[in-house]
Design a protein around this motif. Structure first.
Motif, PDB file in Angstrom:
ATOM      1  N   GLY A 157       7.772   5.962   2.591  1.00 65.73           N
ATOM      2  CA  GLY A 157       6.659   5.361   3.069  1.00 65.73           C
ATOM      3  C   GLY A 157       6.427   3.890   2.495  1.00 65.73           C
ATOM      4  N   VAL A 158       5.260   3.502   2.958  1.00 67.75           N
ATOM      5  CA  VAL A 158       4.765   2.305   2.712  1.00 67.75           C
ATOM      6  C   VAL A 158       3.246   2.315   2.295  1.00 67.75           C
ATOM      7  CG1 VAL A 158       4.529  -0.025   3.242  1.00 67.75           C
ATOM      8  CG2 VAL A 158       6.313   1.050   4.317  1.00 67.75           C
ATOM      9  N   THR A 203      -1.042  -6.053  -2.402  1.00 73.10           N
ATOM     10  CA  THR A 203       0.609  -5.885  -2.760  1.00 73.10           C
ATOM     11  C   THR A 203       0.992  -4.630  -2.071  1.00 73.10           C
ATOM     12  OG1 THR A 203       0.290  -6.875  -4.627  1.00 73.10           O
ATOM     13  CG2 THR A 203       1.948  -5.370  -4.763  1.00 73.10           C
ATOM     14  N   VAL A 204       2.003  -4.596  -1.079  1.00 69.50           N
ATOM     15  CA  VAL A 204       2.406  -3.745  -0.238  1.00 69.50           C
ATOM     16  C   VAL A 204       4.040  -3.219  -1.055  1.00 69.50           C
ATOM     17  CG1 VAL A 204       3.240  -3.165   2.047  1.00 69.50           C
ATOM     18  CG2 VAL A 204       1.346  -4.691   1.740  1.00 69.50           C
ATOM     19  N   LEU A 255       0.459   4.944  -6.724  1.00 69.84           N
ATOM     20  CA  LEU A 255       0.126   5.609  -5.665  1.00 69.84           C
ATOM     21  C   LEU A 255       1.068   6.324  -4.547  1.00 69.84           C
ATOM     22  CD1 LEU A 255      -2.432   6.639  -3.888  1.00 69.84           C
ATOM     23  CD2 LEU A 255      -2.343   4.714  -2.585  1.00 69.84           C
ATOM     24  N   ALA A 256       2.184   5.433  -4.623  1.00 68.65           N
ATOM     25  CA  ALA A 256       3.503   5.687  -4.129  1.00 68.65           C
ATOM     26  C   ALA A 256       3.937   7.035  -4.501  1.00 68.65           C
ATOM     27  CB  ALA A 256       4.461   4.632  -3.743  1.00 68.65           C
ATOM     28  N   ARG A 275      -4.110   2.503  -0.662  1.00 69.27           N
ATOM     29  CA  ARG A 275      -3.754   3.438   0.702  1.00 69.27           C
ATOM     30  C   ARG A 275      -2.430   3.786   1.054  1.00 69.27           C
ATOM     31  NH1 ARG A 275      -6.162  -1.299   1.248  1.00 69.27           N
ATOM     32  NH2 ARG A 275      -5.543  -2.667   3.149  1.00 69.27           N
ATOM     33  N   ARG A 276      -2.188   4.362   1.708  1.00 67.70           N
ATOM     34  CA  ARG A 276      -0.879   4.633   2.391  1.00 67.70           C
ATOM     35  C   ARG A 276      -0.973   3.994   3.773  1.00 67.70           C
ATOM     36  NH1 ARG A 276       3.162   9.732   2.058  1.00 67.70           N
ATOM     37  NH2 ARG A 276       5.030   8.550   3.162  1.00 67.70           N
ATOM     38  N   LEU A 277       0.060   3.046   4.061  1.00 70.65           N
ATOM     39  CA  LEU A 277       0.056   2.226   5.193  1.00 70.65           C
ATOM     40  C   LEU A 277       0.795   3.183   6.340  1.00 70.65           C
ATOM     41  CD1 LEU A 277       0.365  -1.370   4.249  1.00 70.65           C
ATOM     42  CD2 LEU A 277      -1.578  -0.046   4.778  1.00 70.65           C
ATOM     43  N   SER A 278       1.967   3.799   5.613  1.00 69.58           N
ATOM     44  CA  SER A 278       2.965   4.436   6.910  1.00 69.58           C
ATOM     45  C   SER A 278       3.735   5.415   6.060  1.00 69.58           C
ATOM     46  CB  SER A 278       3.869   3.579   7.599  1.00 69.58           C
ATOM     47  OG  SER A 278       4.661   2.865   6.744  1.00 69.58           O
TER      48      SER A 278
END
Ligand code: ADP
Ligand code: MG
Length: 387
Positions: free
Chosen positions: A23-24, A54-55, A140-141, A384-387
Motif C-alpha cells: 500500500g501507499v 510525505t508519501v 499509519l502504514a 491517510r491511505r492513498l492506495s
C-alpha cells in the motif's frame, strides 16, 4: 493528484525491492495557527495540515528485517534488524522511521519488519514538521498493514515517543497529532493535556482571505539547546507556583502568579508567555466559531510579540517578515514553530497577498538576508491511505 504520486512512489518501491508495495500512505506537514510552546505545558494548540505530504510505500516482512529508503536522501537502502533497534543509537534520518517501529514493538505490537520507500514535499527543517510527517506516515502504514487498530491520537503518542526517546529530540505532542488527525478546511483545536480535540472550520478562501507561509530558510544552530532551556524554565515556573503544569495557572490569576515569582525575571517572562498564549488560542477558537475570522489577525500579532519579547525565540528574519507584512497591509502575522528561524505565517485579504509577498522579498533583499520561500497554505487533510 495523489493517485499519480502514489503510483510513482509504488513504482520506485518495486525497482528497489523487486515487488510492488502492499500500500501507499501519506501524512502532511503542519503549521501552527496559534499556541506556541504551550504543548509541553499541557496547554492548547491550534495547528492545521499543509498540502505538503510525505508519501510512503510499505510492505510487511516476517523475518525481522527493516529496510528503509528515502528518495530525498543520498545513499541507498538502509537495512536494520528490528531486534537490534535501541534508543539514541542512530543519528541519521532512519532514526525517525526506525523509532516508530521500536515504539510500536515496545508497546507490545507485533511488528516483524517492513520494506519502506518514501519521498516528501514537506520542506525539511523549516519548522513545518517534516519529522512528524515522516513518523506518522510510517506509523499509519504499519497500523493498517499489521491491523493494530490504533486511533490517530494513539499513533501520535507513539510517534512522539519515537522522537523523544529513540531519536532523542524533546518535542511536544502537537506535530504528530496535527499530522495524524487534521481535516481539510479545518484547524485542530487540541488540548495537549488529555488530547481531546475539536475540528474548527477554517476556510479562508470562502471568506476572501489567504494565508502565506514564509520560510526564512534560517536554521539556528542552537535551537535544540534553547528549546531545552525554555522547557526547563517552564517546568521551574510550574514547580515554583506549585502546579502540575503552567496550563494550570488561570489567565485571571496571572498577575498574582507573577507576583509570587518575585525576582525570578526569566521565569516570569516564560510564564507570562505560556499563560497568555493559552488564552490567545481560546480567543482564536471563539472568534473562528463566531465567524469573525478577520479579528484573529491582531491576536496573531500579539502572539508574535509575546514570543519575541517574553519567550525570546524570534530572530531578525522572522521579525522582518512580521513587520513588513503588517506594514504592507496584512491582517495578522507571527512566527510559527519552535523559533530561532523556520517559518512565519501571514494572514491577509486575498487581494493583498501578492503585494505583501513582494514587500517581504524586497525587505529580505534590502537586509541582505537569504531569499525566503513563500507559499500559500490551504488547510489540508491529515494522514491517510492513498492506495
Ligand atoms: P522539521 O520537523 O521542522 O522539518 P526536524 O529537524 O524536526 O525539522 O526534522 C528534520 C529531519 O527529519 C531531517 O533532518 C531528516 O532526518 C528527517 N526527514 C524529514 N523528511 C525526510 C525525508 N523526506 N527523507 C528522509 N528524512 C527526512
Ligand atoms: Mg520536527
Amino acid at each position: 493528484m495523489s493517485e499519480a504520486v502514489a503510483g510513482a512512489v509504488a513504482e520506485r518501491f518495486e525497482e528497489l525491492y523487486g515487488a510492488g508495495p502492499e500500500g501507499v500512505w501519506a501524512a502532511p506537514g503542519r503549521v501552527n495557527l496559534i499556541g506556541e510552546h504551550t504543548d509541553y505545558n499541557d496547554g492548547f494548540v491550534m495547528p492545521f495540515a499543509l498540502p505538503h505530504i510525505t508519501v510512503a510505500a510499505v510492505s510487511r516482512r516476517e523475518d525481522g528485517v527493516l529496510r528503509l529508503h528515502s528518495a530525498d536522501i543520498d545513499g541507498g537502502v538502509v537495512e536494520l534488524r528490528v531486534d537490534d533497534l535501541a534508543p539514541e543509537t542512530d543519528r541519521n534520518w532512519t532514526a525517525y522511521p526506525a523509532g516508530v517501529v521500536w515504539a510500536l514493538r515496545e508497546a507490545g505490537h507485533p511488528v516483524t519488519g517492513a520494506d519502506v520507500h518514501l519521498t516528501s514535499t514537506v520542506p525539511s527543517g523549516a519548522g513545518l514538521s517534516s519529522s512528524a510527517a515522516l513518523e506518522v506516515v510510517v506509523a499509519l502504514a504499519l497500523n493498517d498493514l499489521y491491523e493494530l487498530g490504533l486511533k490517530g491520537w494513539q499513533l501520535a503518542r507513539l510517534c512522539q515517543r519515537a522522537e523523544n526517546v529513540y531519536v532523542g529530540a524533546p518535542t511536544g505532542i502537537m506535530d504528530q497529532t496535527a499530522s495524524a488527525c487534521c481535516e481539510a478546511g479545518h484547524a485542530l483545536f487540541l488540548d495537549t493535556r488529555d488530547l481531546s480535540q475539536k475540528q474548527i472550520p477554517f476556510d479562508l478562501a470562502a471568506e476572501g482571505m489567504r494565508l502565506l507561509v514564509v520560510d526564512t530558510q534560517v536554521k539556528h544552530a542552537h535551537s535544540d539547546g534553547e528549546y531545552g532551556k525554555r522547557r526547563a524554565g517552564c517546568e521551574k515556573g510550574a514547580a515554583l507556583l506549585g502546579v502540575d503544569a503552567l496550563r494550570d495557572v488561570p489567565y485571571d490569576g496571572l498577575d498574582a502568579a507573577l507576583d509570587r515569582l518575585g525576582d525570578e525575571e526569566e521565569v516570569r517572562r516564560l510564564v507570562r508567555h505560556v499563560v497568555t498564549e493559552d488564552e490567545r488560542v481560546e480567543r482564536v477558537v471563539s472568534l473562528l466559531e463566531s465567524g469573525d475570522t478577520r479579528a484573529i489577525g491582531p491576536v496573531l500579532v500579539e502572539g508574535h510579540a509575546s514570543l519575541r519579547d517574553d519567550f525570546r525565540i524570534s530572530c531578525p528574519e522572522l521579525d522582518l517578515v512580521v513587520d513588513t507584512a503588517l506594514g504592507a497591509g496584512a491582517l495578522g502575522a507571527r512566527m510559527t514553530g519552535g523559533g530561532f528561524g523556520g517559518s512565519a505565517i501571514v494572514l491577509a485579504e486575498a487581494a493583498d497577498v501578492d503585494t505583501i509577498a513582494k514587500a517581504v522579498q524586497e525587505a529580505f533583499a534590502a537586509a541582505d538576508f537569504t531569499a525566503p520561500r513563500v507559499f500559500e497554505a490551504v488547510p489540508a487533510a491529515g494522514a491517510r491511505r492513498l492506495s
